[in-house]
Design a protein around this motif. Structure first.
Motif, PDB file in Angstrom:
ATOM      1  N   ARG A  70       0.828  -1.212   0.000  1.00  0.00           N
ATOM      2  CA  ARG A  70       0.000   0.000   0.000  1.00  0.00           C
ATOM      3  C   ARG A  70       0.862   1.262   0.000  1.00  0.00           C
ATOM      4  NH1 ARG A  70      -3.409  -3.758   2.394  1.00  0.00           N
ATOM      5  NH2 ARG A  70      -5.605  -3.523   1.801  1.00  0.00           N
ATOM      6  N   ASP A  71       2.047   1.178   0.614  1.00  0.00           N
ATOM      7  CA  ASP A  71       2.969   2.315   0.612  1.00  0.00           C
ATOM      8  C   ASP A  71       3.576   2.559  -0.767  1.00  0.00           C
ATOM      9  OD1 ASP A  71       2.579   2.580   3.357  1.00  0.00           O
ATOM     10  OD2 ASP A  71       4.462   1.573   3.889  1.00  0.00           O
ATOM     11  N   ARG A  72       3.583   1.541  -1.614  1.00  0.00           N
ATOM     12  CA  ARG A  72       4.300   1.608  -2.884  1.00  0.00           C
ATOM     13  C   ARG A  72       3.409   1.585  -4.123  1.00  0.00           C
ATOM     14  NH1 ARG A  72       7.250  -0.456   0.986  1.00  0.00           N
ATOM     15  NH2 ARG A  72       9.520  -0.196   0.969  1.00  0.00           N
ATOM     16  N   LEU A  73       2.136   1.277  -3.949  1.00  0.00           N
ATOM     17  CA  LEU A  73       1.252   1.086  -5.099  1.00  0.00           C
ATOM     18  C   LEU A  73      -0.135   1.624  -4.757  1.00  0.00           C
ATOM     19  CD1 LEU A  73       1.496  -0.393  -7.901  1.00  0.00           C
ATOM     20  CD2 LEU A  73       0.478  -2.372  -6.770  1.00  0.00           C
ATOM     21  N   ASP A  74      -0.654   2.494  -5.591  1.00  0.00           N
ATOM     22  CA  ASP A  74      -1.991   3.049  -5.357  1.00  0.00           C
ATOM     23  C   ASP A  74      -3.070   2.000  -5.599  1.00  0.00           C
ATOM     24  OD1 ASP A  74      -1.034   5.590  -4.767  1.00  0.00           O
ATOM     25  OD2 ASP A  74      -1.188   6.282  -6.847  1.00  0.00           O
ATOM     26  N   GLY A  75      -4.118   2.070  -4.804  1.00  0.00           N
ATOM     27  CA  GLY A  75      -5.312   1.282  -5.064  1.00  0.00           C
ATOM     28  C   GLY A  75      -5.292  -0.147  -4.583  1.00  0.00           C
ATOM     29  N   VAL A  76      -4.381  -0.503  -3.689  1.00  0.00           N
ATOM     30  CA  VAL A  76      -4.350  -1.886  -3.199  1.00  0.00           C
ATOM     31  C   VAL A  76      -5.615  -2.159  -2.395  1.00  0.00           C
ATOM     32  CG1 VAL A  76      -3.188  -3.525  -1.660  1.00  0.00           C
ATOM     33  CG2 VAL A  76      -1.840  -2.075  -3.199  1.00  0.00           C
ATOM     34  N   ILE A  77      -6.311  -3.214  -2.772  1.00  0.00           N
ATOM     35  CA  ILE A  77      -7.496  -3.662  -2.039  1.00  0.00           C
ATOM     36  C   ILE A  77      -7.112  -4.778  -1.080  1.00  0.00           C
ATOM     37  CG2 ILE A  77      -9.758  -4.780  -2.236  1.00  0.00           C
ATOM     38  CD1 ILE A  77     -10.005  -3.402  -5.009  1.00  0.00           C
ATOM     39  N   ASP A  78      -6.396  -5.778  -1.582  1.00  0.00           N
ATOM     40  CA  ASP A  78      -6.058  -6.929  -0.748  1.00  0.00           C
ATOM     41  C   ASP A  78      -4.873  -7.670  -1.341  1.00  0.00           C
ATOM     42  OD1 ASP A  78      -6.558  -8.725   1.466  1.00  0.00           O
ATOM     43  OD2 ASP A  78      -7.321 -10.164   0.009  1.00  0.00           O
ATOM     44  N   CYS A  79      -4.124  -8.313  -0.469  1.00  0.00           N
ATOM     45  CA  CYS A  79      -3.038  -9.202  -0.863  1.00  0.00           C
ATOM     46  C   CYS A  79      -3.170 -10.450  -0.003  1.00  0.00           C
ATOM     47  CB  CYS A  79      -1.688  -8.518  -0.652  1.00  0.00           C
ATOM     48  SG  CYS A  79      -0.299  -9.465  -1.296  1.00  0.00           S
ATOM     49  N   SER A  80      -3.548 -11.557  -0.628  1.00  0.00           N
ATOM     50  CA  SER A  80      -3.859 -12.786   0.108  1.00  0.00           C
ATOM     51  C   SER A  80      -3.023 -13.950  -0.406  1.00  0.00           C
ATOM     52  CB  SER A  80      -5.334 -13.144  -0.069  1.00  0.00           C
ATOM     53  OG  SER A  80      -6.151 -12.110   0.415  1.00  0.00           O
ATOM     54  N   PRO A  81      -2.549 -14.800   0.502  1.00  0.00           N
ATOM     55  CA  PRO A  81      -1.691 -15.914   0.081  1.00  0.00           C
ATOM     56  C   PRO A  81      -2.458 -17.006  -0.657  1.00  0.00           C
ATOM     57  CG  PRO A  81      -2.122 -16.039   2.433  1.00  0.00           C
ATOM     58  CD  PRO A  81      -2.737 -14.757   1.950  1.00  0.00           C
ATOM     59  N   PHE A  82      -1.759 -17.637  -1.589  1.00  0.00           N
ATOM     60  CA  PHE A  82      -2.285 -18.837  -2.239  1.00  0.00           C
ATOM     61  C   PHE A  82      -2.249 -19.979  -1.229  1.00  0.00           C
ATOM     62  CE2 PHE A  82      -0.118 -17.234  -6.336  1.00  0.00           C
ATOM     63  CZ  PHE A  82      -1.253 -16.561  -6.752  1.00  0.00           C
ATOM     64  N   GLY A  83      -3.224 -20.848  -1.287  1.00  0.00           N
ATOM     65  CA  GLY A  83      -3.231 -22.021  -0.421  1.00  0.00           C
ATOM     66  C   GLY A  83      -2.030 -22.925  -0.634  1.00  0.00           C
ATOM     67  N   CYS A  84      -1.470 -22.911  -1.836  1.00  0.00           N
ATOM     68  CA  CYS A  84      -0.300 -23.744  -2.139  1.00  0.00           C
ATOM     69  C   CYS A  84       0.989 -23.162  -1.562  1.00  0.00           C
ATOM     70  CB  CYS A  84      -0.161 -23.945  -3.644  1.00  0.00           C
ATOM     71  SG  CYS A  84       0.044 -22.399  -4.563  1.00  0.00           S
ATOM     72  N   ARG A  85       0.903 -21.959  -1.008  1.00  0.00           N
ATOM     73  CA  ARG A  85       2.017 -21.295  -0.326  1.00  0.00           C
ATOM     74  C   ARG A  85       3.174 -20.935  -1.265  1.00  0.00           C
ATOM     75  NH1 ARG A  85       2.188 -25.877   2.873  1.00  0.00           N
ATOM     76  NH2 ARG A  85       4.439 -25.674   2.989  1.00  0.00           N
ATOM     77  N   THR A  86       2.844 -20.662  -2.534  1.00  0.00           N
ATOM     78  CA  THR A  86       3.875 -20.259  -3.493  1.00  0.00           C
ATOM     79  C   THR A  86       3.819 -18.781  -3.832  1.00  0.00           C
ATOM     80  OG1 THR A  86       2.497 -20.830  -5.394  1.00  0.00           O
ATOM     81  CG2 THR A  86       3.971 -22.559  -4.543  1.00  0.00           C
ATOM     82  N   GLY A  87       2.845 -18.061  -3.304  1.00  0.00           N
ATOM     83  CA  GLY A  87       2.732 -16.643  -3.607  1.00  0.00           C
ATOM     84  C   GLY A  87       1.419 -16.065  -3.124  1.00  0.00           C
ATOM     85  N   PHE A  88       1.011 -14.971  -3.779  1.00  0.00           N
ATOM     86  CA  PHE A  88      -0.139 -14.191  -3.332  1.00  0.00           C
ATOM     87  C   PHE A  88      -0.979 -13.715  -4.507  1.00  0.00           C
ATOM     88  CE2 PHE A  88       3.018 -13.793  -0.064  1.00  0.00           C
ATOM     89  CZ  PHE A  88       2.313 -13.722   1.126  1.00  0.00           C
TER      90      PHE A  88
END
Length: 157
Positions: A65-83
């Protein structure tokens, strides 16, 4: 059942770490929401342990949110390889990759435990499952490989 784009992606062909635009959707009033795949580790080869991933999640919530405008959500993948990163509006994958890189650099080099939000029973549903050490080590590993703004070829930003 509706087809989910992420499950049609050939996970054997991608080259992590990368940022990929999954979809842009326009609402009835013209608002655009974008969904990005922030793939940190190679699928079916590695997975970030839950405590480290959980801490990265809490940190990315603020750092992106500090670096990119308009962030709504960042949620992890269940496989634990990213978001999944969900934003208002459109951003290039290069712009998102730069924001992700800056966030991971902060985690690797600057963040201290006191900086991690949501680490008590009042603000987190699984507050005991965090590891800043793991978050820092995984961030360093991901950064050492470089973050690509393309999923199928390495175009490191």
């Amino acid at each position: 059942m509706a087809k989910v784009e992420s499950f049609t992606l050939d996970h054997t062909k991608v080259k992590a770490p990368y940022v990929r635009l999954i979809t842009e959707e326009t609402g009835k009033k013209g608002d655009v929401i974008s969904n990005y795949d922030l793939r940190l580790v190679q699928p079916n080869t590695n997975a970030i342990p839950t405590a480290g991933l959980h801490t990265i999640e809490h940190l990315l919530a603020g750092l992106l949110r500090d670096r990119l405008d308009g962030v709504i959500d960042c949620s992890p993948f269940g496989c634990r390889t990213g978001f999944h990163l969900i934003t208002w509006g459109k951003h290039s994958t290069t712009e998102v990759a730069k924001a992700l890189k800056g966030s991971l650099e902060a985690i690797a080099n600057d963040i201290e435990w006191k900086d991690v939000q949501g680490t008590d029973k009042y603000s987190c549903g699984n507050y005991r499952d965090h590891s800043l050490f793991s978050a820092k080590e995984w961030s360093k590993e991901i950064l050492s490989q470089g973050i690509s703004d393309q999923p199928f070829e390495r175009h490191v930003i």
